[in-house]
Structures are given as structure tokens and as C-alpha cells.
Design a protein around this motif. Structure first.
Motif, short mmCIF file in Angstrom:
data_model
loop_
_atom_site.label_atom_id
_atom_site.label_comp_id
_atom_site.label_asym_id
_atom_site.label_seq_id
_atom_site.Cartn_x
_atom_site.Cartn_y
_atom_site.Cartn_z
N VAL A 192 16.77 52.23 -23.29
CA VAL A 192 16.48 53.34 -24.21
C VAL A 192 17.66 53.55 -25.16
O VAL A 192 17.46 53.78 -26.36
N GLU A 193 18.87 53.43 -24.64
CA GLU A 193 20.04 53.62 -25.50
C GLU A 193 20.13 52.52 -26.55
O GLU A 193 20.48 52.77 -27.71
N ARG A 196 17.78 53.36 -29.33
CA ARG A 196 18.31 54.40 -30.22
C ARG A 196 19.36 53.83 -31.16
O ARG A 196 19.37 54.13 -32.37
N LEU A 230 10.33 56.65 -31.04
CA LEU A 230 11.57 57.26 -30.58
C LEU A 230 11.28 58.60 -29.90
O LEU A 230 11.91 58.93 -28.88
N THR A 231 10.34 59.35 -30.43
CA THR A 231 9.96 60.62 -29.79
C THR A 231 9.46 60.38 -28.37
O THR A 231 9.84 61.10 -27.44
N ASN A 234 12.31 59.64 -26.08
CA ASN A 234 13.07 60.84 -25.74
C ASN A 234 12.33 61.71 -24.73
O ASN A 234 12.96 62.46 -23.98
N GLN A 235 11.01 61.63 -24.70
CA GLN A 235 10.24 62.40 -23.73
C GLN A 235 10.45 61.90 -22.31
O GLN A 235 10.24 62.64 -21.36
N THR A 245 7.82 52.73 -20.63
CA THR A 245 9.01 53.12 -21.38
C THR A 245 9.92 51.93 -21.62
O THR A 245 10.49 51.78 -22.72
#
Length: 464
Positions: A192-193, A196, A230-231, A234-235, A245
Motif C-alpha cells: 500500500v505504501e 501511495r 487510492l481511496t 486508504n479504507q 487490497t
């Protein structure tokens, strides 16, 4: 672990788990002996020493049975706690697996854990019922009641132990599933990082490209489509699942990195398209000049050689001129696309121009090449003949190598090639030899011979 004792059940300190020590003569005697009082003095103390009321004495056997029952109760409580702890720990592992893995093996593990849960509940009820059925603190507890309590509590402890062993065996079998789940969970946060950071880098590269005056609208649109992704990242995996994910994070990373790379290369790409426009325009002008020279070549071919030597080239001047005009129109369209910063369109149009000019170049070159070939064979046809005969002889030697007679599959096409060469040579006799037919025949013979040589080597290589 669920259980419903006969009295209210506290999750913190269940009644079944309280440790009750007997307060009879043995306990008092031990305490006073530790204070240094002799046993005789202890036995002589009045009953009121206990602080108001004492248990009646029923003899050493009853106290012994009470102590054994209490020990069985303590051992059962320890087994209960041990099983409860193991079940709680294993539930965390099962929840980890279900969060990550939806495979048949994972679903079987969940079903097996639920089945074990029912076995644990049954053993827990047996234990709690045994505890609730016996008041080991009663003053009038009889030896027989204490014995029954010990027997039932021991049976409950043994059952708890058997279920604990089943749970341990089940936990050992979960090793691969837990390892896989933990590996995926360990990948989750870094993935995930990375997504981003890739989106941030793409946005920065796009801003830099726009700072040079480039619009990059297509890249901006592609980057905008990643915003909702991206939203969702973040969830968190709790809402969307760990596998989903992870897949989303990896896809966002790939697409964002592609946008970043294209944005960083955009100024270079714009300059490259500009250079290609200039280069192809220059080449089209040169081909126009060369195409004008085809007609004099055709005139010489008509004057000196038979019609079969030049008829297929008759349309070259007209076709070359039309191809160059079409290329110039495409160049103008590519220039417009470049000015409007429609980079994919400009690139596609330039590729079309290149293909048109390549085909024109080949057609224009064909007329001059034809004249040079015909001049050479007219001057010295023997050179072409010897070149072809050498190829045939070389193939015949290869076919006979290590053999007394050649393989018919090889000999037949070689013999046919000899006959075909002889017929081609015969066409040179006469007042107007067809040199182009002669050249095409010798070329065909050499290709046939080369095919035979390739088959021989392939067969011998496979046999070796």
C-alpha cells in the motif's frame, strides 16, 4: 469458549475457577505450627480461637478426601484455563487465515475449528457442572461426597486434556495456511505504501512535464482514474479484504509508475517526434528526386532488352510519385498532431509515412538494380552459370558424404536442378536472349539447392 454454570458466570473470575482452600483443623494447625506453638498447645486451644465458629470434625478420612477433591478441582481449573487460552490463540490464527485466504483448504480449516469449538464447549460444560455440583467448603462434607467430587472433577480434567490434545494437533496442521496468511499480511503495508509513493511520483512528474509547456491531458486523465483506487486503499483491508487490497495496490503501483515514466519522457518524446518529422520530410524530398530518374532507366531497359526484362517496372515512376505525395499528406497530418500534442496520433502517422517511403525506396531502387544485373549477365553470363553450378556440385558432395549412393530424397531435386540450369542456359541462345528469365531461373535453382543442403544437415544433426 462458552459455558453456562448454574450460578452467574463472570468472564473475568468465573465461580468455577475460584480456588477455595479448606479452613479446617489441618489449616489452623499448620498456621500455628509455623508460629512456633507446639502441637499439644494447638490441640488444647478452645474452639473460639478460629474467630467465631469452626467446622465439625469428621475424622482424617473425610479431610483427606476433601483435600484430594480440592486438588482435582485445582487441576481441572488449570486444564480449563490452558484449553481456553489455546482456543483463544488459535481463534486469532483462524481469523488471520480467513482474512487472507478463501481457498478450499482454508474453508475446511474454519469448519474443523468450529467442530472443535463444539467439542470444547461440551468439555467445558462437563467441567463447570462438576464444579457447581459440589460444595467442597461445606462444614458437613462427607467423605463419599468428596470422593464423588474428586472422581467427577478428575474426569472433567481428563476430558479437557484430551480436547486440548486435539486442538494442538489441529494447530500443528495449520502451519502452511498460517505461514501463507502471515506472508500476505506482511506484504500488505509495504504494498500500500509503494502504491501511495508511486502515485505521488506520477503526480510530480506530470507537474514537471506541464511546466515545460506540454499539456499531457491523456496522462492526467489516466492518473485521475487512480484516485478512487487510492481511496479504497486508504479504507483498508478490513473493508475490502487482504487479497483484493494487495492486488489493488500492485495494480495502482504499476499504472502509476507507467504514467510517471511517460510523463518524464514526454519532453524527450516531443523532441523526438519533431526530429522524425524533419528527417522524413527530407527523405520524401530525396525520393521525389530519385523517382524522376527512374524513367531514363526504363528507357534504356526498353531499348536494350526484351519486354519481359522491364514490363513489371513500367508503373514504378507513377507509383513512386503517388506514394511520395501520400507520404507528404501524412506528414502534414503528423505535424498538426504534434502541434496539438496528440502524441499517439503523431507517432502512428509517422510510422505510416516511414512504411510508404520504404516501399517507394524499394520500387525506385528496383529499376536501377535491374539494369545493373542485366548489364552484368549480358557482359558475362558464364559467371552466373559457374556460380550456380558450384552450388549444385557442393550440394552433391554433401549428399554423397559417407554414402555409396545418395538418398533419393536428396538426389532427385539436385538432378532436377541440373536440368533446370541447362534449360536456362539454352535460353541465352538466339538474337534476343531473355536475360531476366535466365537470372530468375538461376536464382531459383540456387534456392532449391540451398533447401536440400539444409535438410541434409538437419537430418544428420538429428541422427548424431
Amino acid at each position: 469458549m462458552t459455558a453456562t454454570p448454574s450460578q452467574p458466570y463472570s468472564p473475568m473470575v468465573p465461580r468455577a475457577h475460584r480456588s477455595h482452600r479448606p479452613r479446617g483443623r489441618g489449616a489452623v494447625r499448620d498456621a500455628l505450627t509455623m508460629m512456633g506453638l507446639p502441637l499439644v498447645a494447638v490441640l488444647a486451644l478452645p474452639a473460639a480461637f478460629a474467630g467465631g465458629g469452626t467446622r465439625r470434625w469428621f475424622g482424617g478420612r473425610a479431610e483427606s478426601q476433601r483435600a484430594q477433591a480440592q486438588a482435582a478441582k485445582d487441576a481441572a481449573a488449570a486444564a480449563f484455563y490452558e484449553l481456553d487460552t489455546a482456543q483463544r490463540d488459535l481463534r486469532i490464527s483462524i481469523e488471520t487465515i480467513t482474512a487472507v485466504d478463501d481457498s478450499p483448504a482454508a474453508r475446511r480449516a474454519v469448519a474443523d475449528f468450529e467442530s472443535l469449538g463444539r467439542r470444547i464447549d461440551e468439555a467445558s460444560h462437563q467441567y463447570i457442572n462438576a464444579v457447581d455440583a459440589h460444595e467442597l467448603d461445606r462444614d458437613d462434607l462427607e467423605a463419599s461426597a468428596a470422593s464423588r467430587a474428586r472422581t467427577e472433577l478428575t474426569a472433567a480434567k481428563d476430558e479437557l486434556g484430551r480436547v486440548k490434545q486435539e486442538l494442538d494437533r489441529f494447530a500443528e496442521g495449520l502451519g502452511p495456511l498460517i505461514g501463507k496468511a502471515e506472508t500476505q499480511l506482511a506484504r500488505l503495508a509495504p504494498a500500500v505504501e509503494r502504491a501511495r509513493q508511486a502515485l505521488l511520483a506520477a503526480s510530480d512528474a506530470l507537474d514537471a512535464a506541464r511546466g515545460t509547456g506540454l499539456k499531457a491531458d491523456d496522462l492526467a486523465a489516466r492518473l485521475a482514474t487512480l484516485g478512487p483506487e487510492l481511496t479504497r486503499l486508504n479504507q483498508g483491508a478490513g473493508q475490502h479484504g487482504v487479497p483484493q487490497t494487495l492486488e489493488r495496490a500492485e495494480r495502482v503501483t504499476r499504472e502509476a509508475e507507467a504514467v510517471r515514466a511517460e510523463a518524464e519522457r514526454l519532453p524527450e518524446r516531443a523532441a523526438e517526434i519533431g526530429h522524425r518529422l524533419v528527417s522524413l520530410r527530407t527523405r520524401a524530398q530525396a525520393l521525389t528526386t530519385r523517382a524522376e530518374q527512374v524513367e531514363p532507366v526504363l528507357s534504356e531497359l526498353r531499348r536494350r532488352f526484351t519486354a519481359s526484362c522491364w514490363q513489371d517496372l513500367q508503373q514504378v515512376p507513377e507509383q513512386a510519385a503517388e506514394s511520395v505525395r501520400q507520404a507528404e499528406r501524412k506528414l502534414a497530418e503528423a505535424q498538426t498532431a504534434r502541434d496539438e500534442q496528440r502524441w499517439p496520433d503523431a507517432t502512428a502517422l509517422l510510422s505510416t509515412v516511414r512504411a510508404l517511403l520504404n516501399a517507394t525506396d524499394e520500387a525506385v531502387s528496383a529499376a536501377g538494380d535491374r539494369l545493373r544485373q542485366l548489364n552484368a549477365v549480358q557482359k558475362d553470363p558464364q559467371r552466373e552459370i559457374e556460380r550456380t553450378r558450384f552450388a549444385i556440385r557442393d550440394a552433391q558432395r554433401l549428399a554423397m558424404a559417407g554414402r555409396n549412393t545418395p538418398d533419393p530424397r536428396h538426389a532427385r531435386p539436385l538432378d532436377d536442378s541440373v536440368s533446370r540450369l541447362d534449360r536456362a542456359i539454352a535460353t541465352l541462345d538466339g538474337r534476343h536472349p531473355d536475360y531476366w528469365h535466365f537470372l530468375t531461373e538461376t536464382d531459383a535453382v540456387r534456392k532449391t539447392v540451398a533447401g536440400v543442403v539444409a535438410r541434409i544437415r538437419e537430418e544428420r544433426g538429428a541422427g548424431h
